[in-house]
Scaffold this active site. Structure first.
Site, mmCIF file in Angstrom:
data_model
loop_
_atom_site.group_PDB
_atom_site.id
_atom_site.type_symbol
_atom_site.label_atom_id
_atom_site.label_comp_id
_atom_site.label_asym_id
_atom_site.label_seq_id
_atom_site.Cartn_x
_atom_site.Cartn_y
_atom_site.Cartn_z
ATOM 1 C CE LYS A 201 -6.286 9.390 11.897
ATOM 2 N NZ LYS A 201 -5.664 9.975 13.065
ATOM 3 C CB CYS A 255 -2.479 13.416 10.387
ATOM 4 S SG CYS A 255 -1.674 11.907 10.913
HETATM 5 N N1 NAD Z 1 2.613 10.240 12.105
HETATM 6 C C1 NAD Z 1 1.492 10.513 12.726
HETATM 7 O O1 NAD Z 1 1.430 11.412 13.545
HETATM 8 C C2 NAD Z 1 0.238 9.699 12.481
HETATM 9 C C3 NAD Z 1 -0.821 9.774 13.390
HETATM 10 C C4 NAD Z 1 -1.959 9.001 13.177
HETATM 11 C C5 NAD Z 1 -2.028 8.172 12.053
HETATM 12 N N2 NAD Z 1 -0.978 8.136 11.172
HETATM 13 C C6 NAD Z 1 -1.086 7.221 10.016
HETATM 14 O O2 NAD Z 1 -0.267 6.087 10.280
HETATM 15 C C7 NAD Z 1 0.250 5.582 9.038
HETATM 16 C C8 NAD Z 1 1.755 5.458 9.123
HETATM 17 O O3 NAD Z 1 2.285 6.756 9.289
HETATM 18 P P1 NAD Z 1 3.756 7.003 9.841
HETATM 19 O O4 NAD Z 1 3.801 8.440 10.216
HETATM 20 O O5 NAD Z 1 4.111 5.975 10.855
HETATM 21 O O6 NAD Z 1 4.594 6.734 8.501
HETATM 22 P P2 NAD Z 1 6.205 6.554 8.378
HETATM 23 O O7 NAD Z 1 6.540 6.969 7.016
HETATM 24 O O8 NAD Z 1 6.853 7.227 9.558
HETATM 25 O O9 NAD Z 1 6.443 4.992 8.556
HETATM 26 C C9 NAD Z 1 6.017 4.047 7.662
HETATM 27 C C10 NAD Z 1 7.044 2.913 7.630
HETATM 28 O O10 NAD Z 1 6.509 1.868 6.843
HETATM 29 C C11 NAD Z 1 7.581 1.249 6.123
HETATM 30 N N3 NAD Z 1 6.974 0.507 5.006
HETATM 31 C C12 NAD Z 1 6.266 0.976 3.970
HETATM 32 N N4 NAD Z 1 5.803 -0.020 3.210
HETATM 33 C C13 NAD Z 1 6.235 -1.159 3.785
HETATM 34 C C14 NAD Z 1 6.086 -2.537 3.467
HETATM 35 N N5 NAD Z 1 5.393 -2.944 2.410
HETATM 36 N N6 NAD Z 1 6.682 -3.441 4.261
HETATM 37 C C15 NAD Z 1 7.389 -3.045 5.335
HETATM 38 N N7 NAD Z 1 7.563 -1.782 5.696
HETATM 39 C C16 NAD Z 1 6.974 -0.833 4.937
HETATM 40 C C17 NAD Z 1 8.467 2.415 5.730
HETATM 41 O O11 NAD Z 1 9.777 1.988 5.453
HETATM 42 C C18 NAD Z 1 8.377 3.296 6.985
HETATM 43 O O12 NAD Z 1 9.430 3.022 7.896
HETATM 44 C C19 NAD Z 1 -0.230 6.540 7.947
HETATM 45 O O13 NAD Z 1 -1.398 6.041 7.369
HETATM 46 C C20 NAD Z 1 -0.554 7.804 8.731
HETATM 47 O O14 NAD Z 1 -1.530 8.594 8.082
HETATM 48 C C21 NAD Z 1 0.149 8.853 11.364
#
Ligand code: NAD
Length: 407
Positions: A201, A255
């Site tokens: 990844k 990312c």
């Molecule tokens: N956004 C993208 O385009 C994308 C694409 C591929 C992978 N990712 C990966 O996916 C993961 C998540 O990214 P995202 O963009 O969805 O993040 P985000 O910040 O949009 O969402 C994360 C959510 O998790 C919640 N959270 C955090 N800790 C928590 C806990 N202990 N209990 C409950 N809720 C909790 C937060 O309140 C938030 O709503 C990351 O590792 C990111 O690198 C993101």
């Protein structure tokens, strides 16, 4: 039943997708406001096809909660930023979420980490959390890493059609989780071990960062010696094995601008191209500022308050502003004590995020003499003629009006 923990850009569509395909799902987020919005029947961000998917999932019975559920399958989709000092992955959100899950989960549960992590993170930060709770991994609790590849702007389509990777300690558990994702995923699902899935990844996003950096470096070289980088790339790409990307104002999002740092942090001395690419891409917002300064001078402009930045998000047609080049530029202006006056507009950012932010295109264009195109939203592509008579700096290669300036 699946408990999806973290309902952001990745967790929410994933939870909805499972639910819409008949899997019982509870989505958990510790942000109560976010949970309340979802419970009131609204998705928390805009995305093609998300409203329809949301309605379908609600019809099929998806529930939202701020509490962790007791169940046999968890999907963790919480943030993984990088530590700015060490450059290593900040696995604290993942570790915390798994710790919370360990408080309620029964023996036999499987915990799937979807968050992007660097190779070895699950060994170093997640296994100890499970073991501290007295569970034996592989007997009481199974750990899986299933990183996500979807791109904002096309998430719903890509969730369904992308290939995926499942990393597990045993083939049996890998196949079990693969079967679960097959409820909606029509792409190939490759089962491997956890470290390989972690590394793959991060490598994917690093590949993209390096390719963008090459295009951006070419833009700088060509600018320094008065050559047309776009024409050079256009011609070079006619070579059957060359495919150079288009230069731009920098790299944002959660990312590509983050994940390569994990490798720099973990493998210093071995990650030379990766580090160089990160530095080039991070230098682009300042390069754009320098272009603005020079173009203002060339046009006899002295008032930065007559300059407008179009676009606050990190890419076109989405509302995600994380790490966006425009925000990086504004921060840089603040550091150089020349911030606060430049005007800014983005049709996707309706909340007030920065000073001098406009909320409609016409008044934004009316109030500036120079427009800097930083994001290629469809909106501006459809209204390009309205920029006639303005000084235009196009960092995205989307404007073909006479006299337009480029990177
Ligand atoms: N956004 C993208 O385009 C994308 C694409 C591929 C992978 N990712 C990966 O996916 C993961 C998540 O990214 P995202 O963009 O969805 O993040 P985000 O910040 O949009 O969402 C994360 C959510 O998790 C919640 N959270 C955090 N800790 C928590 C806990 N202990 N209990 C409950 N809720 C909790 C937060 O309140 C938030 O709503 C990351 O590792 C990111 O690198 C993101």
């Amino acid at each position: 039943m699946i408990n999806v923990v973290g309902l952001g850009y990745i967790g929410l569509p994933t939870a909805l997708m499972f639910a819409a395909h008949g899997v019982e799902v509870v989505g958990t987020d510790y942000n109560k406001g976010l949970v309340d919005t979802l419970r009131s029947g609204k998705p928390t961000f805009e995305e093609d096809g998300l409203d329809e998917l949301f309605n379908e999932a609600v019809k099929k019975g998806i529930r939202f909660s701020h509490e962790y559920q007791s169940t046999d399958m968890y999907i963790i989709a919480v943030p993984t930023p990088y530590d700015k000092a060490s450059k290593k992955v900040d696995a604290s959100y993942v570790a915390e979420a798994v710790k919370d899950v360990m408080e309620v989960c029964p023996k036999g549960a499987t915990v799937v980490v979807e968050s992007t992590v660097s190779p070895g993170t699950i060994n170093k930060y997640v296994r100890p959390v499970v073991e501290e709770r007295g569970f034996v991994i592989g007997e009481d609790i199974n750990l899986v890493h299933a990183p996500e590849r979807i791109i904002p702007g096309n998430m719903v389509y890509e969730l369904k059609h992308n290939s995926r990777t499942i990393g597990a300690d045993s083939r049996e558990i890998g196949e079990k989780v693969k079967a679960l994702y097959s409820s909606f995923c029509e792409g190939e699902i490759v089962v491997t071990d956890i470290r390989t899935a972690e590394m793959t990844k991060v490598v994917e996003n690093t590949f993209r960062d390096i390719n963008i950096a090459f295009a951006n470096e070419l833009a700088k070289i060509c600018r320094s010696d008065n050559m047309d980088v776009y024409e050079i790339i256009r011609i070079a790409n006619k070579h059957p094995r060359v495919n150079i990307l288009t230069p731009g104002p920098g790299v944002g999002g959660h990312c590509i601008s983050v994940d390569p740092w994990f490798l720099v942090g973990d493998y210093p001395g071995l990650s030379n191209i990766i580090l160089a690419a990160r530095k080039i891409n991070d230098s682009m917002p300042d390069f754009v500022l320098e272009r603005i300064h020079n173009i203002m001078k060339e046009n006899g402009m002295t008032d930065v308050g007559r300059v407008g930045l179009y676009g606050l998000t990190y890419k076109e047609n989405v509302d995600d502003t994380r790490e966006s080049p425009t925000l990086q530029m504004l921060e840089s202006m603040e550091r150089h004590l020349c911030g606060g006056q430049i005007k800014v507009y983005d049709p996707y950012v309706t909340r007030d995020l920065v000073p001098n932010q406009y909320h409609d295109l016409d008044s934004f264009i009316h109030d500036v003499d120079m427009v800097v195109l930083l994001v290629g939203h469809d909106e501006i592509k459809e209204h390009m003629d309205e920029l006639k008579g303005k000084v235009v700096l196009d960092t995205r290669h989307i404007c073909f009006l006479d006299g337009v300036y480029r990177l």
